[in-house]
Design an enzyme around this catalytic site. Structure first.
Site, PDB file in Angstrom:
ATOM      1  N   ARG A   1      20.880 -53.955  11.154  1.00 35.06           N
ATOM      2  CA  ARG A   1      21.572 -52.587  11.943  1.00 35.06           C
ATOM      3  C   ARG A   1      22.904 -53.089  12.779  1.00 35.06           C
ATOM      4  O   ARG A   1      23.735 -52.450  12.920  1.00 35.06           O
ATOM      5  CB  ARG A   1      20.328 -52.064  12.808  1.00 35.06           C
ATOM      6  CG  ARG A   1      19.445 -51.342  11.940  1.00 35.06           C
ATOM      7  CD  ARG A   1      18.645 -50.464  12.638  1.00 35.06           C
ATOM      8  NE  ARG A   1      18.019 -51.055  13.661  1.00 35.06           N
ATOM      9  CZ  ARG A   1      16.876 -51.412  13.774  1.00 35.06           C
ATOM     10  NH1 ARG A   1      15.890 -51.393  12.437  1.00 35.06           N
ATOM     11  NH2 ARG A   1      16.106 -51.919  14.594  1.00 35.06           N
TER      12      ARG A   1
ATOM     13  N   CYS B   1      -3.985 -56.983  13.091  1.00 34.64           N
ATOM     14  CA  CYS B   1      -4.793 -56.127  14.235  1.00 34.64           C
ATOM     15  C   CYS B   1      -5.953 -55.198  13.401  1.00 34.64           C
ATOM     16  O   CYS B   1      -6.788 -54.717  13.863  1.00 34.64           O
ATOM     17  CB  CYS B   1      -3.975 -55.321  15.211  1.00 34.64           C
ATOM     18  SG  CYS B   1      -2.891 -56.604  16.222  1.00 34.64           S
TER      19      CYS B   1
END
Length: 443
Positions: A21, A42
């Site tokens: 970006r 996780c």
């Protein structure tokens, strides 16, 4: 500008996306040793506990999605050497075993961490697992489908060990949780909090504290775990004794590291070697309270530092503000959160401190589901600035940690919590929130 990133998980993927970006024209290439990218570990305890079935839900972006943004990802490519003087790397194509060189203008080391496996006899027997990547999760999930595998021993009572314990108990397995230390979550919470967690654990599983695993028994597949106190039947063993940085690729570089191999960086993500940056679970982070570099391998820090470094790789001048080590877990009937320093960490840092402990309820008594909550706050003995805190209890306990983290981030004094305008509604809280009470009674 040619940017090379080693590692395509949380930090590496975040850095690549931000760099693209920032600089649409940069050449961005990622080398990833595995065939999985942008993976969130996780979710693994909940995956093996059948909270969801599709392992791809733990993947944020695929190689094709990166490719559409002009980011080249080479999976199953292991970087085996780094030449900082010539600004080149040596890469091994794991599909062909062929090696080749590549060069860079800027290099990001984001190789993550690996499970710590204690030197236990016969640890290579079948059905002994760690839990770090998708393939670990799939292997454990497959072993759990065998109805004969009923006895599970989990070694290590940190976050992963406790979350896995809950998932396996819900699957009706007989679970023994063995911890070397005198209490669970020893590095994250103080005794007043872990006592409550342990009391709840004992209602659901067989908890063994201050017990050392010595070896495993079995011919091909594990059958027993041997400790310094007893011998236990085990059809499945899960080792959850922590992680360490994947330092193999950079161990011969003259990088500044902590004793465990975690790379020391500055606030821009730069190492002590020109044009080499580092991010993720292989780095040490600046702790805003202790003002020291510390190893806290959390997804939040990896993603945020990765984004910061990605900006800087593409010519930015962005600084990572540091961490408080804010984290939380839910295990059975208890949720708990912590942020900043524990009491033991304040002692280690040599900071003069005081503490306040409050026991209260999570919300109004006329709303169903009222439970107990405990809060422990640590603050500077002289300035009264908040240093850290922990909460544990029923519904709503963990999310209060976010308010506490905000207060610590802003260098608030504990007294300011007394009149803080926290929300009140009977299903969520009481007119005086537990953090209000703590601020009001702190001596």
């Amino acid at each position: 500008m040619k940017i090379i990133i080693i590692g395509a998980q949380a930090a590496g993927a975040s850095a690549a996306a931000k760099a693209r970006r920032k600089d649409p024209n940069a050449t961005i290439r990622i080398y990833e040793k595995s065939d999985i990218v942008s993976f969130g570990a996780c979710g693994l305890p909940y995956f093996i506990g059948n909270h969801f079935q599709d392992e791809n839900e733990m993947i944020s972006r695929t190689p094709n999605q990166f490719a559409k943004d002009g980011i080249e990802i080479k999976t199953l490519h292991e970087v085996i050497a780094i030449d900082a003087k010539l600004k080149k790397i040596t890469v091994k194509d794991l599909n062909t075993n062929n090696c080749f060189d590549d060069d860079y203008d800027k290099l990001l080391i984001a190789v993550g961490a690996a499970p710590i496996i204690p030197p236990l006899e016969n640890h290579q027997l079948e059905n002994i697992f760690t839990l770090r990547d998708i393939y670990d999760g799939l292997a454990i999930k497959n072993a759990l489908t065998n109805p004969q595998n009923t006895n599970v021993v989990i070694i290590g009572a940190g976050y992963i060990g406790l979350e896995v314990t809950e998932s396996l108990v819900e699957l009706n397995k007989n679970v023994k949780l063995i911890q070397l230390d005198e209490r669970v979550l020893v590095d994250a919470f103080d005794p007043e909090l872990t006592e409550i967690i342990e009391e709840n654990l004992k209602q659901h599983c067989d908890l063994h504290l201050q017990e050392r695993v010595q070896s495993f028994e079995g011919v091909q597949k594990v059958t027993h775990v041997i400790t310094d106190k007893a011998k236990y039947a085990a059809d499945i063993v899960i080792i959850a004794t922590g992680v360490k940085p994947n330092s193999k690729v950079y161990k011969d570089l003259e990088l500044e590291t902590l004793s465990n191999g975690a790379i020391v960086i500055d606030s821009y993500g730069k190492t002590n070697i020109a044009d080499i940056y580092a991010a993720g679970d292989c780095v040490a982070l600046y702790h805003r309270v202790s003002q020291s570099m510390t190893y806290i391998p959390l997804a939040t820090g990896a993603n945020k530092l990765g984004k910061t470094v990605g900006d800087n790789l593409a010519g930015g001048n962005n600084q990572f503000p540091g961490t408080l080590g804010t984290s939380a877990l839910k295990v059975f009937d208890i949720e708990a959160g912590r942020t900043g320093l524990t009491e033991q960490q304040a002692i280690k840092a040599g900071i003069p401190y005081k503490t306040v402990i409050v026991k209260d309820k999570n919300h109004s008594n006329y709303v169903a589901g009222q439970t107990s909550v405990i809060a422990k706050l640590i603050y500077h003995a002289k300035t009264r600035v908040l240093l850290g805190g922990q909460l544990a209890g029923g519904s709503g306990a963990a999310l209060r940690t976010n308010s506490l983290a905000t207060a610590i981030w802003a260098n608030m004094k504990i007294d300011e919590l007394a009149m803080m305008d926290f929300l009140y509604a009977p299903p969520f809280s009481r007119p005086w929130d537990i953090l209000n009470i703590a601020g009001g009674i702190a001596k």
